[in-house]
Design an enzyme around this catalytic site. Structure first.
Site, short mmCIF file in Angstrom:
data_model
loop_
_atom_site.label_atom_id
_atom_site.label_comp_id
_atom_site.label_asym_id
_atom_site.label_seq_id
_atom_site.Cartn_x
_atom_site.Cartn_y
_atom_site.Cartn_z
N ARG A 105 -8.52 15.31 22.43
CA ARG A 105 -8.29 15.82 21.08
C ARG A 105 -6.83 15.66 20.64
NH1 ARG A 105 -12.11 20.07 22.63
NH2 ARG A 105 -14.07 19.62 21.61
N LYS A 127 -0.06 5.59 10.83
CA LYS A 127 -1.42 5.07 10.73
C LYS A 127 -1.80 4.37 12.03
CE LYS A 127 -1.99 4.15 5.77
NZ LYS A 127 -2.22 3.06 4.79
N GLU A 169 6.31 -8.70 6.08
CA GLU A 169 6.38 -7.29 5.69
C GLU A 169 7.77 -6.93 5.16
OE1 GLU A 169 4.01 -5.23 5.35
OE2 GLU A 169 2.35 -5.91 6.62
N LYS A 210 10.28 2.37 4.11
CA LYS A 210 8.92 2.80 4.41
C LYS A 210 8.88 4.28 4.77
CE LYS A 210 4.63 1.96 6.80
NZ LYS A 210 3.82 1.12 7.70
N GLU A 220 -1.46 8.96 1.82
CA GLU A 220 -1.78 7.91 0.85
C GLU A 220 -2.65 8.41 -0.28
OE1 GLU A 220 -3.65 3.50 0.99
OE2 GLU A 220 -2.25 3.94 2.61
N ARG A 224 2.21 6.05 -1.71
CA ARG A 224 2.18 5.27 -0.47
C ARG A 224 1.31 4.02 -0.61
NH1 ARG A 224 1.44 7.17 5.89
NH2 ARG A 224 1.42 5.04 6.72
N ASN A 228 0.52 -1.36 0.26
CA ASN A 228 -0.60 -2.29 0.43
C ASN A 228 -0.42 -3.57 -0.39
OD1 ASN A 228 -2.36 -0.75 2.20
ND2 ASN A 228 -2.59 0.66 0.49
N HIS A 231 -1.90 -6.88 0.66
CA HIS A 231 -2.85 -6.56 1.73
C HIS A 231 -4.30 -6.56 1.29
CE1 HIS A 231 0.81 -5.56 3.76
NE2 HIS A 231 0.20 -5.16 4.84
N HIS A 235 -5.90 -8.57 3.93
CA HIS A 235 -6.88 -8.02 4.87
C HIS A 235 -8.22 -8.73 4.74
CE1 HIS A 235 -4.83 -3.85 5.68
NE2 HIS A 235 -4.25 -4.85 6.31
N HIS A 247 -1.48 -11.53 11.10
CA HIS A 247 -1.36 -10.58 9.99
C HIS A 247 -0.28 -11.00 9.00
CE1 HIS A 247 -1.36 -6.77 7.86
NE2 HIS A 247 -0.06 -6.67 8.05
#
Length: 345
Positions: A105, A127, A169, A210, A220, A224, A228, A231, A235, A247
């Site tokens: 957990r 993330k 990036e 960032k 987000e 935020r 993206n 992306h 993606h 990527h």
């Protein structure tokens, strides 16, 4: 903590009390850095229960790899008071971070990024997650690391292509930020050649920018989302290619296409600027082969889409100008298709 010649033992000791540790890394990074990382942790008084290695590459960022790692951690005896150290690039950070977020957990997480892409982007913001065949990062969590320790010396071990991938990036964030960060994108050719001073400047700019955006909107729910940029299509390209496309190269192509969408929708003609910046990093601005239908299908599973969106509507971040992003812009499939077709070589 960012710097050249970073003393890992002292850096970790300054933040965390020693205890049981599990080092998660991949087969490529392990041979380069795991022995020195374990030695540093042991010097700082940690008990390393094991080095948990998996095959390098995006295809390892999967539920199968995740299941294998958590079972190996359980067999090692790591308890809820243990700490996972994720040593490697973006795949290691995402997969190792998801293990830390969910094992017992949730246990403490320390990020030890070894690639430029991980230092400037994936290790910042919390993330973590894994990919599904249906789409990238569709299973994951938000998990704040207790520490991110980036030794810039590790960048000297990167292949040239990996360094260039990280610069995608950096360029993205410079375009979003504007100001001094954007001005310092003039350092991109030096950074692509491995110049340590240029790399340090751009890493610090990227992390500050960032981290500032994430601090305003961790989950987000709003701003935020600007991170993206490039992306949505990027993606989609990765998923359509079965994650065989790096990527950074996917994001580069995504920005090249989304700059055209920005011009069409917002009147901002930044296409040549994008091509010049991406070209200066040795990144692709034309796709030799691209199946728009496969990309659109993958984009249809994008996390940014809303249940109320029509089947042919996608959510984009676009630029009104340098330093002036707009997010949550609905774009129709045919508009996205035209933007993608415009970047086919």
């Amino acid at each position: 903590m960012i710097g050249s010649g970073l003393d890992l033992a002292a850096t970790v000791s300054g933040t965390l009390s020693p205890g049981a540790a599990a080092l998660i890394t991949d087969s490529r990074v392990s041979s380069l850095h795991s022995a020195s990382a374990v030695a540093a942790l042991e010097e700082a008084g940690w008990w390393v229960t094991g080095v948990f290695e998996f095959p390098a590459g995006e295809t390892s960022k999967s539920l199968d790899s995740y299941g294998d790692l958590v079972r190996r951690l359980a067999r090692s005896g790591l308890g809820r008071d243990g700490t996972v150290f994720a040593l490697g690039g973006g795949v290691v950070g995402d997969l190792g971070g998801f293990v830390a977020a969910t094992y017992a957990r949730g246990v403490d997480l320390v990020m030890l990024p070894t690639t430029l892409l991980a230092m400037v982007d994936s290790s910042v913001g919390g993330k973590v997650g894994v990919d599904l065949p249906e789409g990238k990062n569709l299973v994951g969590a938000f998990a704040r690391p207790r520490l991110v320790a980036a030794n810039l010396d590790w960048l000297s071990t990167l292949p040239e292509r990996e360094l260039r991938n990280g610069l995608a990036e950096v360029i993205k964030m410079g375009l979003l930020a504007g100001g001094r960060f954007f001005d310092d994108l003039s350092l991109i050719p030096r950074a692509a050649a491995g110049d340590p001073a240029a790399l340090e400047t751009l890493v610090l700019h990227s992390v500050r920018f960032k981290a500032g955006v994430v601090a305003e909107d961790e989950r987000e729910g709003g701003r935020r989302a600007i991170l993206n940029y490039g992306h949505t299509i990027g993606h989609g390209l990765e998923a359509a290619a079965g994650y065989a496309m790096p990527h950074g190269e996917a994001v580069s192509l995504g920005m090249a296409a989304e700059a055209r969408l920005s011009r069409e929708r917002l009147g901002a003609d930044l296409v040549s600027l994008h091509e010049d910046l991406l070209g200066s990093a040795g990144l692709p601005i034309r796709a030799p082969a691209l199946n728009p239908d496969a990309v659109l299908t993958a984009m249809g599973r994008d996390k940014k889409r809303r249940a109320a969106d029509a089947a042919d509507t996608y959510r984009f971040v676009l630029l009104e100008g340098v330093g002036a992003p707009r997010w949550d812009i609905p774009v129709q499939a045919e508009e996205a298709r035209r933007a993608m077709e415009a970047i086919v070589a």
